[in-house]
Design a protein around this motif. Sequence first.
Motif, PDB file in Angstrom:
ATOM      1  N   ALA A  98     -41.971 -98.231  62.623  1.00 22.00           N
ATOM      2  CA  ALA A  98     -40.886 -97.701  63.513  1.00 22.00           C
ATOM      3  C   ALA A  98     -41.410 -97.258  64.722  1.00 22.00           C
ATOM      4  O   ALA A  98     -41.136 -97.810  66.034  1.00 22.00           O
ATOM      5  N   MET A  99     -42.501 -96.575  65.059  1.00 25.15           N
ATOM      6  CA  MET A  99     -43.089 -96.438  66.354  1.00 25.15           C
ATOM      7  C   MET A  99     -43.904 -97.770  66.935  1.00 25.15           C
ATOM      8  O   MET A  99     -43.435 -97.927  68.185  1.00 25.15           O
ATOM      9  N   TYR A 100     -44.483 -98.611  66.100  1.00 29.21           N
ATOM     10  CA  TYR A 100     -45.016 -99.589  66.801  1.00 29.21           C
ATOM     11  C   TYR A 100     -43.963-100.577  67.437  1.00 29.21           C
ATOM     12  O   TYR A 100     -44.012-101.079  68.314  1.00 29.21           O
ATOM     13  N   HIS A 101     -42.980-100.782  66.551  1.00 25.63           N
ATOM     14  CA  HIS A 101     -41.854-101.485  66.953  1.00 25.63           C
ATOM     15  C   HIS A 101     -40.794-101.171  68.046  1.00 25.63           C
ATOM     16  O   HIS A 101     -40.297-101.699  68.737  1.00 25.63           O
ATOM     17  N   PHE A 102     -40.646 -99.702  68.013  1.00 27.35           N
ATOM     18  CA  PHE A 102     -40.038 -98.855  69.151  1.00 27.35           C
ATOM     19  C   PHE A 102     -40.751 -99.152  70.547  1.00 27.35           C
ATOM     20  O   PHE A 102     -40.099 -99.609  71.476  1.00 27.35           O
ATOM     21  N   ILE A 103     -42.208 -99.003  70.532  1.00 23.53           N
ATOM     22  CA  ILE A 103     -42.994 -99.383  71.616  1.00 23.53           C
ATOM     23  C   ILE A 103     -43.009-100.643  72.006  1.00 23.53           C
ATOM     24  O   ILE A 103     -42.757-101.141  73.304  1.00 23.53           O
ATOM     25  N   SER A 104     -42.705-101.703  70.942  1.00 24.59           N
ATOM     26  CA  SER A 104     -43.026-103.104  71.296  1.00 24.59           C
ATOM     27  C   SER A 104     -41.723-103.588  72.038  1.00 24.59           C
ATOM     28  O   SER A 104     -41.486-104.291  72.760  1.00 24.59           O
ATOM     29  N   GLY A 105     -40.515-103.279  71.263  1.00 25.99           N
ATOM     30  CA  GLY A 105     -39.188-103.752  71.772  1.00 25.99           C
ATOM     31  C   GLY A 105     -38.862-105.155  71.582  1.00 25.99           C
ATOM     32  O   GLY A 105     -38.373-105.613  72.719  1.00 25.99           O
ATOM     33  N   TYR A 106     -39.340-105.783  70.779  1.00 30.92           N
ATOM     34  CA  TYR A 106     -39.262-107.405  70.652  1.00 30.92           C
ATOM     35  C   TYR A 106     -37.762-107.878  70.586  1.00 30.92           C
ATOM     36  O   TYR A 106     -36.983-107.423  69.961  1.00 30.92           O
ATOM     37  N   THR A 107     -37.379-108.915  71.260  1.00 27.53           N
ATOM     38  CA  THR A 107     -36.052-109.652  71.307  1.00 27.53           C
ATOM     39  C   THR A 107     -36.365-110.920  71.910  1.00 27.53           C
ATOM     40  O   THR A 107     -37.417-111.246  72.443  1.00 27.53           O
ATOM     41  N   ALA A 108     -35.269-111.563  72.199  1.00 27.59           N
ATOM     42  CA  ALA A 108     -35.293-112.870  72.930  1.00 27.59           C
ATOM     43  C   ALA A 108     -33.973-112.351  73.900  1.00 27.59           C
ATOM     44  O   ALA A 108     -33.026-112.086  73.494  1.00 27.59           O
ATOM     45  N   LYS A 109     -34.449-112.487  75.321  1.00 26.12           N
ATOM     46  CA  LYS A 109     -33.346-112.192  76.185  1.00 26.12           C
ATOM     47  C   LYS A 109     -32.192-113.521  76.316  1.00 26.12           C
ATOM     48  O   LYS A 109     -32.643-114.500  76.048  1.00 26.12           O
ATOM     49  N   PHE A 155     -45.800-109.552  58.397  1.00 23.91           N
ATOM     50  CA  PHE A 155     -45.520-108.291  59.470  1.00 23.91           C
ATOM     51  C   PHE A 155     -45.663-107.025  58.566  1.00 23.91           C
ATOM     52  O   PHE A 155     -45.570-105.863  59.022  1.00 23.91           O
ATOM     53  N   GLY A 156     -45.621-107.119  57.350  1.00 22.83           N
ATOM     54  CA  GLY A 156     -45.807-105.592  56.327  1.00 22.83           C
ATOM     55  C   GLY A 156     -44.462-104.885  56.162  1.00 22.83           C
ATOM     56  O   GLY A 156     -44.359-104.021  55.830  1.00 22.83           O
ATOM     57  N   PHE A 157     -43.561-105.584  56.820  1.00 19.36           N
ATOM     58  CA  PHE A 157     -41.991-104.646  56.414  1.00 19.36           C
ATOM     59  C   PHE A 157     -41.666-104.866  54.796  1.00 19.36           C
ATOM     60  O   PHE A 157     -42.040-105.651  54.328  1.00 19.36           O
ATOM     61  N   SER A 158     -40.838-103.744  54.507  1.00 21.12           N
ATOM     62  CA  SER A 158     -40.163-103.879  53.369  1.00 21.12           C
ATOM     63  C   SER A 158     -38.908-104.604  53.581  1.00 21.12           C
ATOM     64  O   SER A 158     -38.000-103.890  54.171  1.00 21.12           O
ATOM     65  N   VAL A 159     -38.758-105.468  52.620  1.00 18.74           N
ATOM     66  CA  VAL A 159     -37.482-106.489  52.524  1.00 18.74           C
ATOM     67  C   VAL A 159     -36.789-106.336  51.426  1.00 18.74           C
ATOM     68  O   VAL A 159     -37.398-106.854  50.482  1.00 18.74           O
ATOM     69  N   PRO A 160     -35.620-106.179  51.362  1.00 17.11           N
ATOM     70  CA  PRO A 160     -34.770-105.968  50.406  1.00 17.11           C
ATOM     71  C   PRO A 160     -34.782-107.572  49.740  1.00 17.11           C
ATOM     72  O   PRO A 160     -34.328-108.577  50.470  1.00 17.11           O
ATOM     73  N   PHE A 162     -50.935-100.928  75.332  1.00  9.90           N
ATOM     74  CA  PHE A 162     -50.417 -99.403  74.787  1.00  9.90           C
ATOM     75  C   PHE A 162     -51.456 -98.937  73.953  1.00  9.90           C
ATOM     76  O   PHE A 162     -51.265 -97.882  73.463  1.00  9.90           O
ATOM     77  N   LYS A 163     -52.511 -99.781  73.643  1.00  8.81           N
ATOM     78  CA  LYS A 163     -53.515 -99.203  72.618  1.00  8.81           C
ATOM     79  C   LYS A 163     -54.200 -97.796  73.023  1.00  8.81           C
ATOM     80  O   LYS A 163     -54.620 -97.215  72.186  1.00  8.81           O
ATOM     81  N   GLU A 164     -54.254 -97.403  74.376  1.00  8.77           N
ATOM     82  CA  GLU A 164     -54.694 -96.242  74.737  1.00  8.77           C
ATOM     83  C   GLU A 164     -54.035 -95.147  74.614  1.00  8.77           C
ATOM     84  O   GLU A 164     -54.610 -94.083  74.156  1.00  8.77           O
ATOM     85  N   PHE A 165     -52.800 -95.265  74.329  1.00  6.34           N
ATOM     86  CA  PHE A 165     -51.963 -94.283  73.744  1.00  6.34           C
ATOM     87  C   PHE A 165     -51.862 -94.111  72.408  1.00  6.34           C
ATOM     88  O   PHE A 165     -51.732 -93.102  71.763  1.00  6.34           O
ATOM     89  N   ALA A 166     -51.773 -95.242  71.710  1.00  8.69           N
ATOM     90  CA  ALA A 166     -51.364 -95.373  70.300  1.00  8.69           C
ATOM     91  C   ALA A 166     -52.510 -94.554  69.536  1.00  8.69           C
ATOM     92  O   ALA A 166     -53.857 -94.904  69.647  1.00  8.69           O
ATOM     93  N   ASP A 167     -52.265 -93.877  68.661  1.00  5.44           N
ATOM     94  CA  ASP A 167     -53.290 -93.396  67.652  1.00  5.44           C
ATOM     95  C   ASP A 167     -53.397 -94.063  66.376  1.00  5.44           C
ATOM     96  O   ASP A 167     -52.564 -95.252  66.036  1.00  5.44           O
ATOM     97  N   GLU A 168     -54.162 -93.873  65.377  1.00  6.34           N
ATOM     98  CA  GLU A 168     -54.174 -94.604  64.062  1.00  6.34           C
ATOM     99  C   GLU A 168     -52.974 -94.762  63.439  1.00  6.34           C
ATOM    100  O   GLU A 168     -52.845 -95.960  63.113  1.00  6.34           O
ATOM    101  N   ASN A 169     -52.088 -93.879  63.396  1.00  7.12           N
ATOM    102  CA  ASN A 169     -50.877 -94.046  62.477  1.00  7.12           C
ATOM    103  C   ASN A 169     -50.046 -95.055  63.133  1.00  7.12           C
ATOM    104  O   ASN A 169     -49.349 -95.882  62.591  1.00  7.12           O
ATOM    105  N   ILE A 170     -49.907 -95.125  64.498  1.00  6.69           N
ATOM    106  CA  ILE A 170     -49.140 -96.308  65.242  1.00  6.69           C
ATOM    107  C   ILE A 170     -49.597 -97.699  64.867  1.00  6.69           C
ATOM    108  O   ILE A 170     -48.873 -98.395  64.589  1.00  6.69           O
ATOM    109  N   LEU A 171     -50.909 -97.581  65.135  1.00  3.25           N
ATOM    110  CA  LEU A 171     -51.616 -98.859  64.911  1.00  3.25           C
ATOM    111  C   LEU A 171     -51.312 -99.681  63.578  1.00  3.25           C
ATOM    112  O   LEU A 171     -51.490-100.688  63.321  1.00  3.25           O
ATOM    113  N   LYS A 172     -51.254 -98.828  62.631  1.00  2.00           N
ATOM    114  CA  LYS A 172     -50.777 -99.298  61.232  1.00  2.00           C
ATOM    115  C   LYS A 172     -49.808-100.068  61.224  1.00  2.00           C
ATOM    116  O   LYS A 172     -49.469-100.610  60.294  1.00  2.00           O
ATOM    117  N   GLY A 173     -48.924 -99.790  62.156  1.00  2.00           N
ATOM    118  CA  GLY A 173     -47.612-100.452  62.210  1.00  2.00           C
ATOM    119  C   GLY A 173     -47.649-102.032  62.630  1.00  2.00           C
ATOM    120  O   GLY A 173     -46.580-102.360  62.512  1.00  2.00           O
TER     121      GLY A 173
END
Length: 533
Positions: A369-380, A472-477, A518-529
């Motif tokens: 969640a943190m990784y993808h919030f910081i990333s903010g991926y989409t297509a304009k 991507f490592g997501f949990s997909v129903p 963003f790596k300088e900001f991100a801690d180990e937990n975020i990088l796990k995402g």
Amino acid sequence: MQDLVLTPTLPSYPQPHTDTSGKVFSNLSPAELIEHALRRKEGFLSSNGALVADTGKFTGRSPQDRYIVRDAKTADAVWWGEINIPFDEEKFDQLLAKMKNHLADKDLFVRYASAGADPNHQMRLKIVNTLAWHNLFCYNMFLRPSKDELKSFQSDFTIICAPDFEADPAVDGTKSPNFAILDLSRRMILIGGTAYAGEMKKGIFSVLNFLLPHEKGVLSMHCSANQGKDGDTAIFFGLSGTGKTTLSADPDRQLIGDDEHGWTSDSVFNFEGGCYAKVVDLTREKEPEIFDAIKFGSIVENTRFKPGTREIDFTNRSVTENTRTAYPIHYIPNAVLPSIGGIPKNIFFLTADAFGVIPPISKLNKSQAMYHFISGYTAKVAGTEMGVTEPKLTFSACFGAAFLPLHPTEYAKLFGEKMEKHEVNVWLINTGWTGGAYGTGSRMKLSHTRAMIKAALEGSLEYAPFRKDPIFGFSVPEICPNVPFEVLNPRNTWKNAEDYDRTANELANAFITNFEKFKEFADENILKGAPLR
């Protein structure tokens, strides 16, 4: 009589008249503003009563012509760069003086309004327009003070919007004749050379994105929000075109707002008093709440009529893909008034994946969640910004980098703290393509997206089996009510599985490359995402 039956079926609109009396019209009603707009030839009245207007040369925002004044207040606080372009204090004063001189003999439409439904975090506005329909746009989009509130109203921030005033780049310090300049110390926004009304609304959003997190610890968010019958709040992050407005306008839930919100210690509140929805290909069958909100008092931008009628042709793209409507939020029957909800239980990240490889719904753990919030991926999506004609891969930090004066990590820190404290569920929703990338696959069915979101909100996915996405490592129903099981695994929708694998890995690598800054900001937990490969 001849003039009364002319129907604008082509992209040629009458030019607004230039004869002015130098009058100032304050806080006019929608009916009065529509009368002025029609008399001044700023637009036409449609068969459903909405005012149809053109935005001229600019049919979307012009992000390269948006500036922030660099001074003692902003020098060390603003995230300077391609998004937040610095502007000189003296040049601002010079441009302001020129605009005032230009407006001296013009008819002006002045409106007093507010931004922020929470009284503790409300900003009062004074808006000065040279176009009547722009002032109606501000009536629709901002909060409307009562007559008693207006008696003692003192504004905190001023917008001056004069589309017919152009800067001289060689003299005024702008790149182009058009501009939108925020001065956070003088508490003013100057807009000129463009009639795209969205510049006003997004200007105030940018201001709140500076003031609320920086000074009050309130997380400002580019998201829509609604709540269920039991008061459970859900928020939907996403850029324009990903479905924020469409998915939050749910007949089974109450709308809090469709685009801009703040998250306090105990609530989520709307910044606005209206909705600004895309209307290309709009039908009552697909989006009844939005369709029925287009009536007298609403504005529809850059559309055309069906030949020989005053019926709006929502399929007409002759002006732009970015056709829009602006209406007050109470035009949605089940809107929450005042627009305040509780702490969210579910958060949805909306992405229009042009690669066609992101699952239609995935559950994210805290790291993801943190990784993808910081990333903010989409297509304009086509038409949202000038020059964008087809979906374009982009990463927009916090799902709204274009409006963030502060560094994205400041918003991410607040988001992480609130997500951790309240233990919310975070879902990634692909409203983009399936069965292949853009040009080959097809757009995700709205009915399927609605069904997946409903299942997440009602908790029925808690009992579904999940698989781990290998890339991507997501949990997909693996199952979801009212959604074909093969849709849930995008690899199954492609004709060639190897093409899917190759494309998915390309997108995963794009995530990793983008996150380097963003790596300088991100801690180990975020990088796990991050994607697994």
